[in-house]
Design an enzyme around this catalytic site. Structure first.
Site, PDB file in Angstrom:
ATOM      1  N   GLY A 174       8.520  56.382  35.857  1.00 57.18           N
ATOM      2  CA  GLY A 174       8.374  55.964  34.466  1.00 57.18           C
ATOM      3  C   GLY A 174       7.503  56.843  33.588  1.00 57.18           C
ATOM      4  O   GLY A 174       7.019  56.390  32.551  1.00 57.18           O
ATOM      5  N   HIS A 227      12.197  62.832  49.584  1.00 61.67           N
ATOM      6  CA  HIS A 227      11.303  63.693  48.805  1.00 61.67           C
ATOM      7  C   HIS A 227       9.884  63.478  49.327  1.00 61.67           C
ATOM      8  O   HIS A 227       9.263  62.452  49.052  1.00 61.67           O
ATOM      9  CB  HIS A 227      11.440  63.306  47.321  1.00 61.67           C
ATOM     10  CG  HIS A 227      10.522  64.060  46.411  1.00 61.67           C
ATOM     11  ND1 HIS A 227      10.308  63.696  45.101  1.00 61.67           N
ATOM     12  CD2 HIS A 227       9.763  65.175  46.609  1.00 61.67           C
ATOM     13  CE1 HIS A 227       9.458  64.533  44.536  1.00 61.67           C
ATOM     14  NE2 HIS A 227       9.109  65.436  45.427  1.00 61.67           N
ATOM     15  N   SER A 275      16.290  56.696  42.369  1.00 67.55           N
ATOM     16  CA  SER A 275      15.065  56.669  43.171  1.00 67.55           C
ATOM     17  C   SER A 275      14.688  55.218  43.464  1.00 67.55           C
ATOM     18  O   SER A 275      14.397  54.445  42.544  1.00 67.55           O
ATOM     19  CB  SER A 275      13.939  57.358  42.398  1.00 67.55           C
ATOM     20  OG  SER A 275      12.708  57.043  43.001  1.00 67.55           O
ATOM     21  N   HIS A 287      17.565  58.514  46.531  1.00 69.16           N
ATOM     22  CA  HIS A 287      16.373  59.366  46.513  1.00 69.16           C
ATOM     23  C   HIS A 287      15.199  58.532  47.029  1.00 69.16           C
ATOM     24  O   HIS A 287      14.900  57.460  46.497  1.00 69.16           O
ATOM     25  CB  HIS A 287      16.133  59.859  45.077  1.00 69.16           C
ATOM     26  CG  HIS A 287      15.005  60.826  44.944  1.00 69.16           C
ATOM     27  ND1 HIS A 287      15.131  62.170  45.228  1.00 69.16           N
ATOM     28  CD2 HIS A 287      13.720  60.643  44.555  1.00 69.16           C
ATOM     29  CE1 HIS A 287      13.972  62.771  45.011  1.00 69.16           C
ATOM     30  NE2 HIS A 287      13.090  61.858  44.612  1.00 69.16           N
ATOM     31  N   MET A 333       5.072  59.111  49.394  1.00 72.31           N
ATOM     32  CA  MET A 333       3.788  59.522  48.804  1.00 72.31           C
ATOM     33  C   MET A 333       2.663  59.122  49.743  1.00 72.31           C
ATOM     34  O   MET A 333       2.624  57.987  50.225  1.00 72.31           O
ATOM     35  CB  MET A 333       3.586  58.817  47.464  1.00 72.31           C
ATOM     36  CG  MET A 333       4.699  59.076  46.468  1.00 72.31           C
ATOM     37  SD  MET A 333       4.403  58.143  44.961  1.00 72.31           S
ATOM     38  CE  MET A 333       5.834  58.625  43.999  1.00 72.31           C
ATOM     39  N   PHE A 347       4.317  59.058  40.257  1.00 73.43           N
ATOM     40  CA  PHE A 347       4.645  57.765  39.650  1.00 73.43           C
ATOM     41  C   PHE A 347       6.014  57.814  38.977  1.00 73.43           C
ATOM     42  O   PHE A 347       6.407  58.865  38.459  1.00 73.43           O
ATOM     43  CB  PHE A 347       3.593  57.395  38.577  1.00 73.43           C
ATOM     44  CG  PHE A 347       2.200  57.347  39.129  1.00 73.43           C
ATOM     45  CD1 PHE A 347       1.718  56.193  39.735  1.00 73.43           C
ATOM     46  CD2 PHE A 347       1.390  58.476  39.082  1.00 73.43           C
ATOM     47  CE1 PHE A 347       0.432  56.171  40.274  1.00 73.43           C
ATOM     48  CE2 PHE A 347       0.105  58.459  39.615  1.00 73.43           C
ATOM     49  CZ  PHE A 347      -0.369  57.294  40.216  1.00 73.43           C
ATOM     50  N   MET A 376      10.343  69.292  39.595  1.00 77.43           N
ATOM     51  CA  MET A 376       9.654  68.116  39.067  1.00 77.43           C
ATOM     52  C   MET A 376       9.491  68.294  37.559  1.00 77.43           C
ATOM     53  O   MET A 376       8.893  69.276  37.107  1.00 77.43           O
ATOM     54  CB  MET A 376       8.265  67.965  39.701  1.00 77.43           C
ATOM     55  CG  MET A 376       8.244  67.501  41.139  1.00 77.43           C
ATOM     56  SD  MET A 376       9.129  65.981  41.506  1.00 77.43           S
ATOM     57  CE  MET A 376       8.414  64.809  40.359  1.00 77.43           C
ATOM     58  N   ASP A 427      11.272  58.486  47.846  1.00 76.16           N
ATOM     59  CA  ASP A 427       9.998  59.150  47.540  1.00 76.16           C
ATOM     60  C   ASP A 427       8.902  58.756  48.509  1.00 76.16           C
ATOM     61  O   ASP A 427       8.454  57.608  48.512  1.00 76.16           O
ATOM     62  CB  ASP A 427       9.545  58.740  46.132  1.00 76.16           C
ATOM     63  CG  ASP A 427      10.384  59.388  45.049  1.00 76.16           C
ATOM     64  OD1 ASP A 427      10.479  60.628  45.040  1.00 76.16           O
ATOM     65  OD2 ASP A 427      10.940  58.659  44.211  1.00 76.16           O
ATOM     66  N   GLY A 436      11.548  61.438  34.536  1.00 79.60           N
ATOM     67  CA  GLY A 436      11.876  61.265  33.119  1.00 79.60           C
ATOM     68  C   GLY A 436      13.332  61.538  32.774  1.00 79.60           C
ATOM     69  O   GLY A 436      13.651  61.847  31.630  1.00 79.60           O
ATOM     70  N   ASP A 462      13.851  65.810  38.841  1.00 80.35           N
ATOM     71  CA  ASP A 462      13.179  64.546  39.154  1.00 80.35           C
ATOM     72  C   ASP A 462      12.050  64.276  38.167  1.00 80.35           C
ATOM     73  O   ASP A 462      11.089  65.045  38.090  1.00 80.35           O
ATOM     74  CB  ASP A 462      12.622  64.640  40.588  1.00 80.35           C
ATOM     75  CG  ASP A 462      12.099  63.324  41.118  1.00 80.35           C
ATOM     76  OD1 ASP A 462      12.207  62.306  40.411  1.00 80.35           O
ATOM     77  OD2 ASP A 462      11.601  63.332  42.257  1.00 80.35           O
ATOM     78  N   MET A 520       6.212  63.876  49.241  1.00 77.09           N
ATOM     79  CA  MET A 520       5.029  64.249  48.450  1.00 77.09           C
ATOM     80  C   MET A 520       3.828  63.997  49.341  1.00 77.09           C
ATOM     81  O   MET A 520       3.080  63.022  49.167  1.00 77.09           O
ATOM     82  CB  MET A 520       4.986  63.404  47.167  1.00 77.09           C
ATOM     83  CG  MET A 520       6.018  63.846  46.153  1.00 77.09           C
ATOM     84  SD  MET A 520       6.326  62.614  44.888  1.00 77.09           S
ATOM     85  CE  MET A 520       7.575  61.653  45.708  1.00 77.09           C
TER      86      MET A 520
HETATM   87  C1  DX5 Z   1       7.854  60.771  40.965  1.00 78.85           C
HETATM   88  C2  DX5 Z   1       9.023  60.624  41.894  1.00 78.85           C
HETATM   89  C3  DX5 Z   1      10.288  60.272  41.210  1.00 78.85           C
HETATM   90  C4  DX5 Z   1      10.293  58.983  40.436  1.00 78.85           C
HETATM   91  C5  DX5 Z   1      11.109  59.232  39.210  1.00 78.85           C
HETATM   92  O1  DX5 Z   1       6.831  61.401  41.605  1.00 78.85           O
HETATM   93  O2  DX5 Z   1       9.253  61.811  42.622  1.00 78.85           O
HETATM   94  O3  DX5 Z   1      11.418  60.348  42.076  1.00 78.85           O
HETATM   95  O4  DX5 Z   1      10.817  57.889  41.156  1.00 78.85           O
HETATM   96  O5  DX5 Z   1      10.997  58.141  38.367  1.00 78.85           O
HETATM   97  P1  DX5 Z   1      11.515  58.170  36.859  1.00 78.85           P
HETATM   98  O6  DX5 Z   1      12.989  58.462  36.885  1.00 78.85           O
HETATM   99  O7  DX5 Z   1      11.217  56.791  36.386  1.00 78.85           O
HETATM  100  O8  DX5 Z   1      10.754  59.245  36.133  1.00 78.85           O
HETATM  101 ZN    ZN Z   2      11.162  62.037  43.775  1.00 80.83          ZN
END
Ligand code: DX5
Ligand code: ZN
Length: 201
Positions: free
Chosen positions: A144, A65, A9, A32, A36, A142, A136, A34, A176, A174, A67
């Site tokens: 991390g 992705h 990502s 990937h 947002m 976010f 998810m 993201d 953690g 997606d 969101m």
């Molecule tokens: C969170 C995103 C993820 C994010 C994952 O809303 O959709 O794609 O970048 O980040 P990590 O792998 O650090 O959990």
């Molecule tokens: Zn994502």
């Protein structure tokens, strides 16, 4: 051993040297991306212009992705710019079936994402049409964050739903994903692992 696809990502990449960050993941399977909107999730990331930069700077397929609250309005911005996979949230779209087919008619693959609180049963009437389901395993918004343990059960249920339906729908995970959670997710049935902080930090 099954072939697992890796999708770093770019949310966790260092944007002061985005080109070299993209070069460093050239052996991955997808990028990937993201998106947002500060409304569907409490964070704002990046949009179509940075997407175009990623597209021209890397040969990898890009997995977008979304969101966002209004995915049917936003998806075309990425389809026009060559998105390879577009995934939107089930929770954000009343007319899921219509949007899946709008994405596919543009030549991209279509995915639906589920937040941790949404059961896989909502996909029963959509699974035949989907190229991908994104589970998810954190609350979206976010990078991390800590992996939510009970999502593993959802992955197993979804694996069974797809196997029973006999489709080739990919299960993407997606949130953690790191050295400890990845093998357990693959065992539960995951095909594609997204990882942000573990890959880039
Ligand atoms: C969170 C995103 C993820 C994010 C994952 O809303 O959709 O794609 O970048 O980040 P990590 O792998 O650090 O959990
Ligand atoms: Zn994502």
């Amino acid at each position: 051993m099954k072939n697992v696809l890796i999708a770093p990502s770019v949310l966790s990449a260092d944007f002061s040297c985005l080109k070299s960050e993209l070069d460093s993941i050239a052996s991955a399977n997808y990028i990937h991306y993201d998106v947002m909107d500060g409304h569907f999730v409490p964070n704002i990331s990046f949009g179509p212009e940075i997407f175009s930069y990623c597209k021209k700077s890397s040969d990898l397929p890009i997995d977008v992705h979304l969101m966002v609250t209004n995915p049917s309005e936003i998806a075309p911005l990425f389809l026009q710019r060559g998105a390879d996979i577009v995934t939107f949230h089930y929770e954000a779209e009343v007319h899921s079936h219509r949007l899946i087919h709008l994405i596919k008619d543009s030549g991209a693959k279509a995915g639906i994402s589920l937040c941790p609180g949404t059961p896989v049963s909502v996909l029963e009437n959509l699974i035949d049409d989907l190229d991908l389901v994104l589970i998810m395993t954190v609350n979206p918004g976010f990078g991390g964050q800590k992996f939510i343990e009970n999502t593993i059960r959802k992955v197993k249920r979804l694996r069974k739903m797809i196997d029973d339906a006999g489709t080739h729908t990919l299960i993407e995970i997606d949130g953690g994903v790191q050295g400890e959670t990845a093998p357990r997710l693959v065992k539960a049935g995951a095909d594609v692992l997204v990882s942000g902080s573990y890959v880039f930090k």
